[in-house]
Enzyme design. Structure first.
Site, mmCIF file in Angstrom:
data_model
loop_
_atom_site.group_PDB
_atom_site.id
_atom_site.type_symbol
_atom_site.label_atom_id
_atom_site.label_comp_id
_atom_site.label_asym_id
_atom_site.label_seq_id
_atom_site.Cartn_x
_atom_site.Cartn_y
_atom_site.Cartn_z
ATOM 1 N N LYS A 188 35.911 36.021 45.859
ATOM 2 C CA LYS A 188 34.528 36.882 46.021
ATOM 3 C C LYS A 188 34.447 36.961 47.640
ATOM 4 C CE LYS A 188 34.103 37.517 41.681
ATOM 5 N NZ LYS A 188 33.277 37.006 40.881
HETATM 6 C C1 PLP Z 1 33.214 36.626 39.249
HETATM 7 C C2 PLP Z 1 32.100 37.274 38.419
HETATM 8 C C3 PLP Z 1 31.209 36.531 37.664
HETATM 9 C C4 PLP Z 1 31.524 35.037 37.174
HETATM 10 O O1 PLP Z 1 31.397 34.290 38.479
HETATM 11 P P1 PLP Z 1 31.973 32.716 38.579
HETATM 12 O O2 PLP Z 1 31.492 32.139 39.725
HETATM 13 O O3 PLP Z 1 33.484 32.908 38.306
HETATM 14 O O4 PLP Z 1 31.278 32.197 37.290
HETATM 15 C C5 PLP Z 1 30.219 37.214 36.711
HETATM 16 N N1 PLP Z 1 30.280 38.589 36.957
HETATM 17 C C6 PLP Z 1 31.003 39.257 37.578
HETATM 18 C C7 PLP Z 1 30.868 40.941 37.693
HETATM 19 C C8 PLP Z 1 32.123 38.830 38.393
HETATM 20 O O5 PLP Z 1 32.927 39.269 39.088
#
Ligand code: PLP
Length: 389
Positions: A188
Site C-alpha cells: 500500500k
Molecule cells: C489491502 C486491503 C485490505 C486489507 O488490508 P490488510 O492490511 O492487508 O488487512 C482490505 N481491503 C482492500 C481493498 C485492500 O486492498
C-alpha cells in the site's frame, strides 16, 4: 502442482524504506513501551490531520480496521451490507465476522467502482450499510452513495485501503464516509509492516473502535457500567470489559515507522501520478488495450494502475510475457462472489455480477510504486507492445 515461476525483478508494488525509517524504528525499539506507547497516538493524530478526519484509530491491519468499523456501526446477524464484487476478500469478510451477510454488488464497467444504480437495486429492509471500495485509488461516486445512504438510513463505510491521499471533488478520502478504513500492508501507499487505521468524524464510533481493538475493555471512568461503591472500583487499576473485542492493537514500533512513512506520502503520490501519466500516454497509442477510466472530479492516488484488454486471450498472453520477463503484473481481483467460501456459504454463483465477471477476464495491474524509475516504465511498455497492437 504449481509450475515454477520465473523470478520477479519488478513487482507490481513494494515498500520503500529509507534510513530515516530505520532510525525511527530503532529509536522506538530502544524506548520503554514497545506496544501501546506515545507513537500510537502521535501516528493517529498525524494521520487524522493528513486525511482531514476528526478521529483516527490505529489497529493491527486494514482488515482489523474494517472489522472495527462493522462493530462500530453494530452490524449483527441478519444484517445485510452492500459490498462491490471487485475488491479484496477482506472488504466482504469483515461483514461475516460480525455475523452479517455481504451483498455482493456489481460495479460500473468503466471504473470498476460500486455502481450506485446496482446498489439501490440491492437494498432490502435488512440493509444496514454500504462498503464503498475506492478501487485502485479512485474514489467512488460519493455524492450518489451518500444520497442513497441518507434516503435509506444506511451507514456508509469507505474501504480506502487503495486510496490514501485521494480526493473526491477536492475532499479527502478519510472524511467522506461515516468510517474509512486504511491499510499499511507493504504493497500500500505507506507501510507499518502490518497495520491499519480507521477514521471517523463520530466520537462514539471512535470510542467503540478503541474498545474493540483491545478486548472490549475500557479504562475511561466516565464509561464504567458497574457502579459499586467499594473503594476497589475507584482505583486506577480498575477497568471494565463491556463487550467482546479482540487484540487488534498496533505496536509503538510499527507506528514509529508509520509516522516516518507518512512524511513521504505526498512526494510518493506525485511519483505514482507521474508514472500513471507515462503509462496513459503509451497505452493510448495501442488499439487492443486501454487504461481504466478516470472521472473528471477526482484526484487519483494510484495504488494500482489497471489496464483492460479487448480479449481474455490477450490479457493472459500479456500476463505470461510480463512474468517471463520478471515483471510482476497481477490480476486485481477475482470477484468476491466466485470464491468457494462465498459460493458455499452465501449461495453466490456465476452471473450474479456480470460486469465484474467480464472485467475480471480482461484486466491486469501493471507495476505501480514510488520506487520505480523511467526505465521500469519503458521496459513494461516495451513488453506490452510485443503482445498487443
Ligand atoms: C489491502 C486491503 C485490505 C486489507 O488490508 P490488510 O492490511 O492487508 O488487512 C482490505 N481491503 C482492500 C481493498 C485492500 O486492498
Amino acid at each position: 502442482m504449481k509450475h515454477s515461476e520465473p523470478s520477479i525483478t519488478l513487482p507490481y508494488s513494494r515498500q520503500s524504506i529509507d534510513e530515516k525509517d530505520i532510525d525511527a524504528v530503532c529509536s522506538a525499539l530502544s524506548s520503554d513501551l514497545l506496544t501501546t506507547g506515545p507513537k500510537v497516538s502521535e501516528f493517529e493524530e498525524a494521520f487524522a490531520q493528513c486525511v482531514d478526519a476528526k478521529y483516527a484509530v490505529a489497529v493491527s491491519s486494514g482488515t482489523a480496521a474494517l472489522h472495527a468499523a462493522m462493530y462500530a456501526i453494530r452490524i449483527k446477524s441478519k444484517d445485510e451490507v452492500i459490498v462491490p464484487a471487485i475488491t479484496f476478500v477482506a472488504s466482504a469478510n469483515c461483514v461475516v465476522y460480525q455475523g452479517g451477510t455481504p451483498i455482493i454488488t456489481d460495479v460500473d464497467s468503466k471504473t470498476l467502482l460500486l455502481d450506485p444504480i446496482q446498489v439501490e437495486a440491492k437494498i432490502t429492509p435488512r440493509t444496514k450499510a454500504i462498503i464503498a471500495v475506492d478501487y485502485a485509488g479512485h474514489p467512488c461516486d460519493y455524492d450518489a452513495l451518500k444520497d442513497i445512504a441518507k434516503r435509506h438510513k444506511l451507514f456508509l463505510v469507505d474501504d480506502a485501503c487503495h486510496a490514501l491521499g485521494a480526493k473526491y471533488k477536492g475532499k479527502k478520502v478519510g472524511a467522506l464516509a461515516d468510517i474509512t478504513a486504511f491499510s499499511f500492508h507493504p504493497v500500500k501507499h505507506i507501510t507499518t509492516g502490518e497495520g491499519g487505521m480507521a477514521t471517523t468524524g463520530n466520537p462514539e464510533m471512535a470510542e467503540r473502535m478503541r474498545m474493540f481493538r483491545s478486548h472490549g475493555i475500557t479504562r475511561n471512568a466516565d464509561k464504567f457500567i458497574n457502579c459499586l461503591q467499594e473503594d476497589n472500583e475507584r482505583q486506577s487499576w480498575y477497568y471494565e470489559m463491556q463487550d467482546i473485542g479482540y487484540n487488534y492493537r498496533i505496536s509503538d514500533v510499527q507506528c514509529a515507522l508509520g509516522l516516518s512513512q507518512l512524511q513521504k506520502l505526498q512526494k510518493w503520490i506525485n511519483k505514482r501520478r507521474k508514472i500513471a501519466k507515462q503509462y496513459d500516454i503509451k497505452i493510448a497509442e495501442l488499439r487492443e488495450v486501454s487504461s481504466l477510466h478516470v472521472n473528471e472530479n477526482i484526484f487519483h492516488a494510484y495504488h494500482l494502475y489497471v489496464i483492460k484488454f479487448d480479449s481474455n486471450d490477450l490479457r493472459n498472453k500479456t500476463y505470461q510475457a510480463m512474468r517471463n520477463n520478471g515483471i510482476g503484473v497481477n490480476v486485481h481481483y477475482i470477484p468476491v462472489h466466485l470464491h468457494p467460501y462465498y459460493r458455499k456459504n452465501f449461495g453466490t454463483a456465476d452471473g450474479l455480477c456480470p460486469t465484474a465477471e467480464t472485467a475480471y477476464k480482461l484486466i491486469l495491474s501493471l507495476p505501480m510504486h514510488q520506487g520505480m524509475d523511467d526505465n521500469d516504465v519503458e521496459q513494461t511498455m516495451r513488453i506490452l507492445q510485443t503482445v498487443v497492437q
